[in-house]
Motif scaffolding. Structure first.
Motif, short mmCIF file in Angstrom:
data_model
loop_
_atom_site.label_atom_id
_atom_site.label_comp_id
_atom_site.label_asym_id
_atom_site.label_seq_id
_atom_site.Cartn_x
_atom_site.Cartn_y
_atom_site.Cartn_z
N PRO A 56 95.09 45.62 32.31
CA PRO A 56 94.67 44.22 32.17
C PRO A 56 95.15 43.35 33.33
O PRO A 56 94.47 42.38 33.70
N ALA A 57 96.29 43.67 33.92
CA ALA A 57 96.76 42.89 35.08
C ALA A 57 95.79 43.05 36.24
O ALA A 57 95.42 42.07 36.91
N VAL A 58 95.36 44.29 36.48
CA VAL A 58 94.42 44.55 37.58
C VAL A 58 93.10 43.83 37.34
O VAL A 58 92.48 43.31 38.28
N ARG A 59 92.67 43.77 36.11
CA ARG A 59 91.41 43.08 35.79
C ARG A 59 91.49 41.58 36.08
O ARG A 59 90.46 40.92 36.27
N ARG A 60 92.69 41.05 36.13
CA ARG A 60 92.85 39.64 36.53
C ARG A 60 93.07 39.52 38.04
O ARG A 60 92.56 38.61 38.68
N ILE A 61 93.85 40.44 38.61
CA ILE A 61 94.19 40.39 40.04
C ILE A 61 92.96 40.53 40.92
O ILE A 61 92.77 39.76 41.89
N VAL A 62 92.11 41.48 40.61
CA VAL A 62 90.98 41.81 41.49
C VAL A 62 90.02 40.64 41.68
O VAL A 62 89.73 40.24 42.82
N PRO A 63 89.49 40.04 40.61
CA PRO A 63 88.54 38.94 40.85
C PRO A 63 89.19 37.73 41.52
O PRO A 63 88.54 37.05 42.33
N GLU A 64 90.46 37.49 41.23
CA GLU A 64 91.11 36.33 41.85
C GLU A 64 91.32 36.55 43.35
O GLU A 64 91.09 35.63 44.15
N LEU A 65 91.74 37.74 43.74
CA LEU A 65 91.90 38.00 45.17
C LEU A 65 90.55 37.96 45.89
O LEU A 65 90.45 37.47 47.02
N ARG A 66 89.51 38.46 45.24
CA ARG A 66 88.18 38.36 45.84
C ARG A 66 87.75 36.90 45.98
O ARG A 66 87.15 36.52 46.99
N ARG A 67 88.08 36.10 45.00
CA ARG A 67 87.76 34.68 45.07
C ARG A 67 88.47 34.03 46.26
O ARG A 67 87.93 33.12 46.90
N ARG A 68 89.67 34.54 46.59
CA ARG A 68 90.44 34.02 47.72
C ARG A 68 90.00 34.61 49.06
O ARG A 68 90.58 34.31 50.09
N GLY A 69 88.99 35.46 49.02
CA GLY A 69 88.45 36.00 50.26
C GLY A 69 89.01 37.33 50.71
O GLY A 69 88.75 37.77 51.83
N TYR A 70 89.75 38.00 49.83
CA TYR A 70 90.33 39.29 50.19
C TYR A 70 89.35 40.44 49.96
O TYR A 70 88.53 40.40 49.03
N THR A 71 89.47 41.46 50.79
CA THR A 71 88.75 42.71 50.65
C THR A 71 89.75 43.81 50.36
O THR A 71 90.82 43.86 50.99
N PHE A 72 89.43 44.69 49.43
CA PHE A 72 90.34 45.77 49.07
C PHE A 72 90.14 46.96 50.00
O PHE A 72 89.02 47.29 50.40
N ALA A 73 91.26 47.60 50.34
CA ALA A 73 91.24 48.70 51.30
C ALA A 73 92.18 49.80 50.83
O ALA A 73 93.01 49.59 49.94
N LYS A 74 92.03 50.97 51.42
CA LYS A 74 92.97 52.05 51.18
C LYS A 74 94.04 52.00 52.27
O LYS A 74 93.90 51.32 53.28
N VAL A 75 95.11 52.75 52.08
CA VAL A 75 96.18 52.79 53.06
C VAL A 75 95.64 53.23 54.42
O VAL A 75 95.98 52.68 55.46
N SER A 76 94.79 54.23 54.41
CA SER A 76 94.25 54.72 55.68
C SER A 76 93.44 53.65 56.41
O SER A 76 93.44 53.59 57.64
#
Length: 298
Positions: free
Chosen positions: A273-293
Motif C-alpha cells: 500500500p505504501a508503494v501504491r501511494r508513492i508511485v503516483p505522487e512521484l510521477r505527479r512530481r515529474g519523476y521517472t522510475f528506473a532500475k539500478v542499471s
C-alpha cells in the motif's frame, strides 16, 4: 528479518573502504536498468557456496554497466551522487530486498511468509521497473516467484547474499559470516538464481544491512560484482503505517535517488500500500522510475 532486526543500514565501516563511486561505469555482462544510493534500512537472509558469476538477463538490450574494481580488486560501491546538479534528470530507483536467512526454513514451514506476491503484482500493474535484491535462500524457498521476477523485463534481479548473514560485526544483530566464506556465499546465491530459472540477473550486490568494510569489499571483489547502496530509507521494515512509510520516501527522494524497500510480508507488511501511494505522487512530481542499471548508465 530473522532476528527482528529493525532498519538495516547503508553503513560503510572500517578501514578505508573502497571508493564510493556514482559514475564511470565500465562494461560488464548483460541487460537490465536501475538506480543508486547509500544509507540505512531493515532485513532477513541465507549460507555459502562456490563459483558462478552473474548471468545475462531478459531485462533489456545491451551490456549491464558496472564500476571498475577498487584497489586490490575490491568490489566498487555505487551510490547516489552527492550533488547530481541542478539539471539532473528526475530519475528514481525503487529497490526491493527479498530477504530470507539460511536458518528461517522452519519458520516458513510453519506458515510465515517471506515473499510478497501482492507487491510484485502492484509493480506490474503500475508499470514500475525495479531492481530486486534477492537472497539465494529466498530463491530456494520461492523458486516459482524467483523465476517469474527473474524472467520479467520490468525487473532486474541482483544478489543480496545467499544467507543474509552480516559481512561485518555489529550489523543489526545479524549472524556474522566468516571472511573466508564471503565470496562463496555470494557465488552460492547466483547459483540458486540459476537453478530457480532467473534469467535477468545483474552483477550487483547489496550487503545485508548495507554493512561493509574494506575487507568485505576485497573478499567479494573476485565475484565481479558492484556493491549498491542507497540514499533513501523507506522505513518499511516492521512498519504498520503505510502512509508513514510513503511520507518518509516522498520526503527523501531527490533526482538520482535509490530507495530501499522490502519484498517480505512478515517483516514489511505495509510495503505494497505504501508503494501504491508513492508511485503516483512521484510521477505527479515529474519523476521517472528506473532500475539500478539505468542510473549507473547515467
Amino acid at each position: 528479518m530473522c532476528l527482528l532486526v529493525a532498519a538495516l543500514a547503508g553503513c560503510s565501516t572500517g578501514d578505508g573502504a573502497a571508493p564510493v563511486a556514482s559514475g564511470s561505469p565500465s562494461a560488464a555482462p548483460s541487460p537490465a536498468p536501475e538506480a543508486t544510493g547509500a544509507a540505512r534500512s531493515p532485513e532477513p537472509t541465507g549460507a555459502a557456496g562456490a563459483s558462478a558469476p552473474p548471468g545475462n538477463g531478459a531485462a533489456g538490450p545491451g551490456r549491464v554497466p558496472t564500476l571498475a574494481p577498487g584497489p586490490g580488486g575490491a568490489a566498487p560501491v555505487f551510490s547516489r551522487a552527492k550533488d547530481p546538479g541542478a539539471g539532473a534528470p528526475k530519475l528514481v530507483a525503487l529497490t526491493f530486498d527479498a530477504d530470507m536467512t539460511a536458518d528461517q526454513g522452519p519458520r516458513a514451514a510453519r506458515g510465515e511468509r517471506f515473499d510478497n506476491p501482492g507487491l510484485i503484482a502492484a509493480l506490474r500493474e503500475l508499470k514500475v521497473p525495479a531492481t530486486v535484491f534477492m537472497t539465494g535462500r529466498w530463491a530456494e524457498e520461492y523458486p516459482g516467484q524467483a523465476r517469474s521476477i527473474g524472467t520479467d523485463p520490468l525487473f532486474e534481479t541482483a544478489n543480496h547474499s545467499y544467507s543474509h548473514h552480516a559481512f561485518t560485526p555489529d550489523c543489526y544483530g545479524l549472524p556474522v559470516i566468516a571472511r573466508t566464506d564471503m565470496r562463496a556465499d555470494v557465488e552460492r546465491a547466483f547459483r540458486a538464481f540459476e537453478k530457480a530459472g532467473v534469467r535477468n540477473t545483474v552483477p550487483y550486490f547489496r550487503f545485508p544491512g548495507g554493512c561493509h568494510d574494506a575487507a568485505a569489499l576485497r573478499a567479494v571483489g573476485p565475484t565481479g560484482v558492484t556493491a549498491v547502496q542507497w540514499d533513501v530509507v523507506s522505513g518499511d521494515a516492521f512498519a504498520t503505517d503505510a502512509d508513514a512509510v510513503a511520507e518518509q520516501v516522498l520526503a527523501g527522494v531527490r533526482p538520482g535517488s535509490l530507495v530501499v524497500l522490502h519484498c517480505t510480508r512478515s517483516a514489511a507488511p505495509v510495503t505494497e500500500p505504501a508503494v501504491r501511494r508513492i508511485v503516483p505522487e512521484l510521477r505527479r512530481r515529474g519523476y521517472t522510475f528506473a532500475k539500478v542499471s539505468d542510473l549507473m548508465r547515467g
